[in-house]
Motif scaffolding. Structure first.
Motif, PDB file in Angstrom:
ATOM      1  N   ARG A   1       0.834  -1.211   0.000  1.00 21.02           N
ATOM      2  CA  ARG A   1       0.000   0.000   0.000  1.00 21.02           C
ATOM      3  C   ARG A   1       0.864   1.255   0.000  1.00 21.02           C
ATOM      4  NH1 ARG A   1      -5.069  -0.636   4.013  1.00 21.02           N
ATOM      5  NH2 ARG A   1      -5.753   1.133   2.761  1.00 21.02           N
ATOM      6  N   ALA A   2       2.041   1.163   0.660  1.00 17.13           N
ATOM      7  CA  ALA A   2       2.960   2.306   0.632  1.00 17.13           C
ATOM      8  C   ALA A   2       3.387   2.609  -0.798  1.00 17.13           C
ATOM      9  CB  ALA A   2       4.173   2.021   1.508  1.00 17.13           C
ATOM     10  N   ALA A   3       3.738   1.551  -1.565  1.00 15.85           N
ATOM     11  CA  ALA A   3       4.160   1.746  -2.961  1.00 15.85           C
ATOM     12  C   ALA A   3       3.032   2.344  -3.796  1.00 15.85           C
ATOM     13  CB  ALA A   3       4.626   0.414  -3.548  1.00 15.85           C
ATOM     14  N   GLU A   4       1.771   1.909  -3.556  1.00 14.59           N
ATOM     15  CA  GLU A   4       0.633   2.465  -4.287  1.00 14.59           C
ATOM     16  C   GLU A   4       0.503   3.964  -4.050  1.00 14.59           C
ATOM     17  OE1 GLU A   4      -2.129  -1.590  -3.977  1.00 14.59           O
ATOM     18  OE2 GLU A   4      -2.837   0.326  -3.147  1.00 14.59           O
ATOM     19  N   MET A   5       0.671   4.389  -2.788  1.00 10.01           N
ATOM     20  CA  MET A   5       0.555   5.822  -2.477  1.00 10.01           C
ATOM     21  C   MET A   5       1.706   6.609  -3.107  1.00 10.01           C
ATOM     22  SD  MET A   5      -2.247   5.734  -0.928  1.00 10.01           S
ATOM     23  CE  MET A   5      -2.348   7.499  -0.694  1.00 10.01           C
ATOM     24  N   TYR A   6       2.928   6.024  -3.115  1.00 10.29           N
ATOM     25  CA  TYR A   6       4.063   6.716  -3.753  1.00 10.29           C
ATOM     26  C   TYR A   6       3.816   6.882  -5.248  1.00 10.29           C
ATOM     27  CZ  TYR A   6       6.703   5.864   0.564  1.00 10.29           C
ATOM     28  OH  TYR A   6       7.133   5.851   1.856  1.00 10.29           O
ATOM     29  N   GLU A   7       3.260   5.820  -5.903  1.00 12.33           N
ATOM     30  CA  GLU A   7       2.966   5.900  -7.339  1.00 12.33           C
ATOM     31  C   GLU A   7       1.910   6.984  -7.608  1.00 12.33           C
ATOM     32  OE1 GLU A   7       5.476   2.751  -8.956  1.00 12.33           O
ATOM     33  OE2 GLU A   7       4.417   4.474  -9.765  1.00 12.33           O
ATOM     34  N   LYS A   8       0.910   7.055  -6.741  1.00 13.21           N
ATOM     35  CA  LYS A   8      -0.133   8.071  -6.900  1.00 13.21           C
ATOM     36  C   LYS A   8       0.452   9.473  -6.728  1.00 13.21           C
ATOM     37  CE  LYS A   8      -4.833   9.113  -5.293  1.00 13.21           C
ATOM     38  NZ  LYS A   8      -5.901   8.733  -4.338  1.00 13.21           N
ATOM     39  N   ALA A   9       1.329   9.642  -5.721  1.00  7.64           N
ATOM     40  CA  ALA A   9       1.977  10.936  -5.504  1.00  7.64           C
ATOM     41  C   ALA A   9       2.859  11.303  -6.688  1.00  7.64           C
ATOM     42  CB  ALA A   9       2.816  10.886  -4.226  1.00  7.64           C
ATOM     43  N   LEU A  10       3.504  10.298  -7.306  1.00  9.03           N
ATOM     44  CA  LEU A  10       4.359  10.557  -8.459  1.00  9.03           C
ATOM     45  C   LEU A  10       3.554  11.110  -9.629  1.00  9.03           C
ATOM     46  CD1 LEU A  10       7.150  10.357  -9.753  1.00  9.03           C
ATOM     47  CD2 LEU A  10       6.632   7.985 -10.366  1.00  9.03           C
ATOM     48  N   GLY A  11       2.316  10.614  -9.812  1.00 14.22           N
ATOM     49  CA  GLY A  11       1.458  11.141 -10.869  1.00 14.22           C
ATOM     50  C   GLY A  11       1.219  12.632 -10.707  1.00 14.22           C
ATOM     51  N   TYR A  12       0.912  13.074  -9.477  1.00 14.23           N
ATOM     52  CA  TYR A  12       0.709  14.507  -9.227  1.00 14.23           C
ATOM     53  C   TYR A  12       2.000  15.286  -9.421  1.00 14.23           C
ATOM     54  CZ  TYR A  12      -4.005  13.834  -7.370  1.00 14.23           C
ATOM     55  OH  TYR A  12      -5.327  13.557  -7.236  1.00 14.23           O
ATOM     56  N   ALA A  13       3.137  14.737  -8.943  1.00 16.89           N
ATOM     57  CA  ALA A  13       4.417  15.440  -9.071  1.00 16.89           C
ATOM     58  C   ALA A  13       4.782  15.654 -10.529  1.00 16.89           C
ATOM     59  CB  ALA A  13       5.511  14.659  -8.346  1.00 16.89           C
ATOM     60  N   LEU A  14       4.529  14.630 -11.374  1.00 14.98           N
ATOM     61  CA  LEU A  14       4.808  14.768 -12.798  1.00 14.98           C
ATOM     62  C   LEU A  14       3.857  15.761 -13.457  1.00 14.98           C
ATOM     63  CD1 LEU A  14       5.426  10.990 -13.643  1.00 14.98           C
ATOM     64  CD2 LEU A  14       7.147  12.807 -13.589  1.00 14.98           C
ATOM     65  N   ALA A  15       2.584  15.765 -13.003  1.00 11.77           N
ATOM     66  CA  ALA A  15       1.588  16.658 -13.601  1.00 11.77           C
ATOM     67  C   ALA A  15       1.924  18.130 -13.347  1.00 11.77           C
ATOM     68  CB  ALA A  15       0.196  16.329 -13.064  1.00 11.77           C
ATOM     69  N   VAL A  16       2.376  18.458 -12.148  1.00 16.67           N
ATOM     70  CA  VAL A  16       2.673  19.864 -11.816  1.00 16.67           C
ATOM     71  C   VAL A  16       4.155  20.181 -11.997  1.00 16.67           C
ATOM     72  CG1 VAL A  16       0.750  19.994 -10.212  1.00 16.67           C
ATOM     73  CG2 VAL A  16       3.002  19.341  -9.356  1.00 16.67           C
ATOM     74  N   LYS A  17       4.930  19.185 -12.498  1.00 15.88           N
ATOM     75  CA  LYS A  17       6.372  19.355 -12.749  1.00 15.88           C
ATOM     76  C   LYS A  17       7.110  19.775 -11.480  1.00 15.88           C
ATOM     77  CE  LYS A  17       5.672  20.465 -17.623  1.00 15.88           C
ATOM     78  NZ  LYS A  17       5.900  21.439 -18.726  1.00 15.88           N
ATOM     79  N   HIS A  18       6.767  19.101 -10.388  1.00 11.10           N
ATOM     80  CA  HIS A  18       7.411  19.380  -9.094  1.00 11.10           C
ATOM     81  C   HIS A  18       8.647  18.484  -8.988  1.00 11.10           C
ATOM     82  CE1 HIS A  18       7.993  19.970  -4.828  1.00 11.10           C
ATOM     83  NE2 HIS A  18       6.988  20.839  -4.788  1.00 11.10           N
ATOM     84  N   LEU A  19       9.810  19.034  -9.377  1.00 15.20           N
ATOM     85  CA  LEU A  19      11.019  18.229  -9.471  1.00 15.20           C
ATOM     86  C   LEU A  19      11.482  17.699  -8.115  1.00 15.20           C
ATOM     87  CD1 LEU A  19      13.082  20.211 -12.130  1.00 15.20           C
ATOM     88  CD2 LEU A  19      11.731  18.144 -12.447  1.00 15.20           C
ATOM     89  N   ARG A  20      11.442  18.538  -7.086  1.00 16.76           N
ATOM     90  CA  ARG A  20      11.891  18.080  -5.764  1.00 16.76           C
ATOM     91  C   ARG A  20      10.997  16.956  -5.249  1.00 16.76           C
ATOM     92  NH1 ARG A  20      15.937  20.935  -3.627  1.00 16.76           N
ATOM     93  NH2 ARG A  20      16.357  23.016  -4.448  1.00 16.76           N
ATOM     94  N   GLY A  21       9.685  17.097  -5.507  1.00 17.39           N
ATOM     95  CA  GLY A  21       8.769  16.034  -5.107  1.00 17.39           C
ATOM     96  C   GLY A  21       9.045  14.741  -5.859  1.00 17.39           C
ATOM     97  N   GLN A  22       9.307  14.862  -7.189  1.00 19.93           N
ATOM     98  CA  GLN A  22       9.638  13.672  -7.980  1.00 19.93           C
ATOM     99  C   GLN A  22      10.881  12.979  -7.420  1.00 19.93           C
ATOM    100  OE1 GLN A  22       9.889  14.589 -12.217  1.00 19.93           O
ATOM    101  NE2 GLN A  22       8.299  16.133 -11.990  1.00 19.93           N
ATOM    102  N   SER A  23      11.916  13.780  -7.100  1.00 24.54           N
ATOM    103  CA  SER A  23      13.159  13.216  -6.577  1.00 24.54           C
ATOM    104  C   SER A  23      12.919  12.465  -5.271  1.00 24.54           C
ATOM    105  CB  SER A  23      14.185  14.331  -6.374  1.00 24.54           C
ATOM    106  OG  SER A  23      15.351  13.848  -5.770  1.00 24.54           O
ATOM    107  N   MET A  24      12.128  13.069  -4.371  1.00 20.02           N
ATOM    108  CA  MET A  24      11.832  12.429  -3.088  1.00 20.02           C
ATOM    109  C   MET A  24      11.092  11.102  -3.285  1.00 20.02           C
ATOM    110  SD  MET A  24       9.471  13.893   0.022  1.00 20.02           S
ATOM    111  CE  MET A  24      10.315  15.471  -0.030  1.00 20.02           C
ATOM    112  N   ILE A  25      10.104  11.096  -4.217  1.00 15.51           N
ATOM    113  CA  ILE A  25       9.308   9.885  -4.451  1.00 15.51           C
ATOM    114  C   ILE A  25      10.177   8.794  -5.076  1.00 15.51           C
ATOM    115  CG2 ILE A  25       7.326   8.944  -5.696  1.00 15.51           C
ATOM    116  CD1 ILE A  25       6.155  11.869  -5.535  1.00 15.51           C
TER     117      ILE A  25
END
Length: 640
Positions: A133-157
């Motif tokens: 479930r942790a991996a599912e939430m990280y994948e979901k967060a990655l979708g938002y990070a890519l959508a808003v081009k949040h590079l620091r968030g992408q790196s953390m995920i």
């Protein structure tokens, strides 16, 4: 804007600490929105090291934000509260709080906030062991990070997903999991290079070195690159951390000279920075390097340095708690004093106003009688409210004083327990230092006689058995000390794994076979194949080795030692040695037992069996002993 003006005005006054400055501004502000924002800043300031305080300030921010209709501040307050609860390992409450923050952020269509909440929810699942479930939430967060081009968030995920697949690979040894972990961490590295994030680069390169440990050359290259970045940016903390990783890398390769070099560099930087925490870690690596090079004197010196550093870390932590309690007490005291002065001034102003009105009313009594009556009633209401506010402030002060007293009582109890632990540790080290002095003195005297040509070769060969016994006792003593330090200064929990019990017993017998042959003893082993168990292999090995060594020590020449398995979960070790009296049996596993000489004068420290008992308890095992003077002893290790 109001909060900004308050900060600007405060900066022109006498300098205060960040929390004191915010509390001072809160006491002067009348805006719920501004107060909510400042309480949120206080919660962010404390969540990393004082979670109870952070949660209290986050709740105050939440109440004010709800009253002011500030939904974004509400979501941020829930987020900080959830992180603090996760640090306290309150997983269920942390999950509920982060879900509340997520609901508000989804309602506000705050994509960055939704990304952050999904990461935090994933972290809760990860810490609670629900990796999928942790991996599912990280994948979901990655979708938002890519959508808003949040590079620091992408790196953390990418870092989090890399850790997830690395843990899966450690369990399954599936090459696909390894490749997935490597891909994610390399993606994180690429983004950090693009952002020129030096601190993040150091941490990600260190993560890559741990992931590529099988390829020793590449792992070392990553660590050396991380070290060069830390040196270029003059980041002492990062440099010390990478030097520790390099020392650990060379320790795995048993290159003790390199371990000593890197650990020594880290130790020098830690001393310059005055960091007792890093001094302790560096000293531990230096102990390992000295032991690897058989430099026992240096190992003992670095153990002493580590002990002093650990005590300093403890004292620093205790002093920090005292200072924070004092600051909190003084801040609340100042706030209450300001409230009291404000209410007194209001009361005085109302009293003066009433007197003036009465004087004016005397001159125009008939004309203003009705107005005066209305004014008197209004003033009485204000006085009543002011009095009630004073009563409320007094009750608040009484409650806060009681809380402070309760915290002081808890601190005193903690100090008492820590003092007892410190006295016990000092006793152990005094025993070790006393027992080390005699063997070292004996060895030193023999070496001096040989160096001065006083001893002939024939005489030297005659004392060689004595030297062998002394060095063996020294090795055992240092091993017990290191195991004791590891069990008390590190984790108390065992590391369970599957292994063959008969193989473990055979390994320890092979290790001690030279001593058995030297004393011309007989050892009988009832071997049984296929005895696979789940336990902490290293701690069980330590227990077996110490009991076998005691059996060899107290069994005379031509004596017999028997090792058998009465059942799958039990090991029996019987000897035909001197045996023990009931008084000795009663003190056998405590610090009150004195070390006894072996049948051939072998010495010891008396702490081996005490450590065996501690390790047995930590893995859920029991040690049962039967013994009679002159009839030998029987030890039974009963596993859980």
């Amino acid at each position: 804007m109001l909060a900004f003006l308050l900060v600007l005005w405060t900066s022109l006054q006498t300098p205060l600490s960040f929390p004191d400055s915010l509390l001072h501004q809160i006491s002067r502000s009348e805006s719920d929105s501004a107060k909510a924002a400042m309480y949120l800043d206080l919660a962010k300031h404390y969540y990393g090291f004082e979670q109870d305080t952070a949660i209290r300030y986050a709740q105050q921010s939440l109440e004010l934000a709800e009253r002011a209709g500030q939904e974004k501040i509400q979501s941020n307050a829930y987020n900080v509260m959830g992180v603090a609860l996760l640090i306290r390992s309150e997983y269920e409450e942390a999950l509920k709080t982060h879900l509340r923050a997520l609901a508000i952020r989804e309602k506000l269509q705050d994509s960055t906030g939704v990304m952050e909440s999904n990461i935090n929810i994933g972290n809760v699942y990860y810490r609670n062991g629900d990796m999928g479930r942790a991996a599912e939430m990280y994948e979901k967060a990655l979708g938002y990070a890519l959508a808003v081009k949040h590079l620091r968030g992408q790196s953390m995920i990418y870092n989090n997903l890399g850790n997830y697949y690395k843990d899966r690979w450690n369990r399954t040894e599936d090459p696909k999991d390894y490749e997935q972990a490597l891909t994610y961490v390399q993606q994180s590295l690429r983004i950090k290079e693009e952002l020129n994030d030096h601190n993040g680069l150091v941490k990600t390169l260190t993560q890559l070195s741990q992931l590529t440990i099988q390829d020793k050359t590449k792992a070392k290259e990553y660590l050396l690159r991380a070290l060069s970045i830390a040196e270029a940016n003059q980041n002492t903390e990062n440099k010390i951390s990478v030097l520790h990783e390099l020392a650990n890398y060379h320790l795995q390769q048993k290159d003790y000279a390199q371990v000593k070099d890197y650990a020594r560099q880290a130790y020098t930087l830690a001393k310059e920075a005055g960091s007792h925490f890093y001094i302790s870690i560096s000293a531990e690596y230096l102990v390992d390097a000295a032991l690897g090079q058989n430099d026992y004197k240096a190992a003992y010196e670095y153990l002493s340095i580590k002990k002093d550093a650990d005590e300093a870390v403890f004292n620093d932590s205790r002093q920090k708690i005292r200072e924070e309690l004092l600051v909190q007490y003084e801040t609340e005291k100042k706030e209450l004093e300001n409230q009291r002065l404000t209410h007194e001034q209001q009361f005085l102003d109302l009293s003066i106003q009433r007197r003036n009105e009465l004087l004016a009313g005397t001159a125009v009594l008939v004309l203003v009688l009705g107005v005066l009556y209305w004014q008197q009633k209004k003033n009485h209401g204000k006085l009543k409210r002011a009095h009630q506010q004073l009563e409320d402030a007094h009750l608040l002060a009484t409650s806060q004083n009681a809380q402070i007293q309760e915290q002081a009582d808890r601190l005193n109890a903690t100090n008492h327990e820590l003092s007892r632990a410190s006295k016990f540790r000092d006793k152990i080290f005094s025993v070790i230092s006393h027992d080390l002095r005699a063997p070292f003195s004996s060895l030193h005297s023999i070496i001096q006689l040989w160096d001065k040509k006083i001893l002939s070769e024939e005489e030297l060969f005659e004392v060689m058995p004595l030297i062998a016994r002394e060095t063996n006792a020294l090795s055992l003593m240092l091993n017990n000390l290191l195991m004791w330090a590891k069990s008390h200064l590190g984790t108390e929990e065992g590391q369970a794994s599957q292994f063959d019990l008969d193989e473990l017993v055979s390994e320890n017998i092979d290790l001690l076979l030279p001593q058995i042959l030297q004393k011309n003893q007989t050892l009988s082993l009832d071997r049984q194949a296929g005895l696979r168990i789940s336990s902490d292999r290293e701690r069980l090995s330590f227990i077996l080795r110490n009991i076998l060594m005691n059996a060899i020590k107290f069994t005379p020449s031509e004596g017999k030692i028997t090792v058998a398995y009465p059942s799958r979960d039990e090991i029996l070790i019987r000897d035909t040695g001197a045996g023990m009296s009931p008084t000795m049996l009663a003190k056998l596993f405590t610090d009150r037992v004195a070390s006894q000489k072996g049948t051939e004068g072998e010495s010891g420290t008396g702490i081996g069996l005490m450590l065996c008992q501690e390790f047995a308890e930590s893995i859920g095992a029991k040690i049962l002993v039967e013994s009679s003077p002159g009839k030998g002893s029987t030890f039974r290790i009963v596993l859980n």
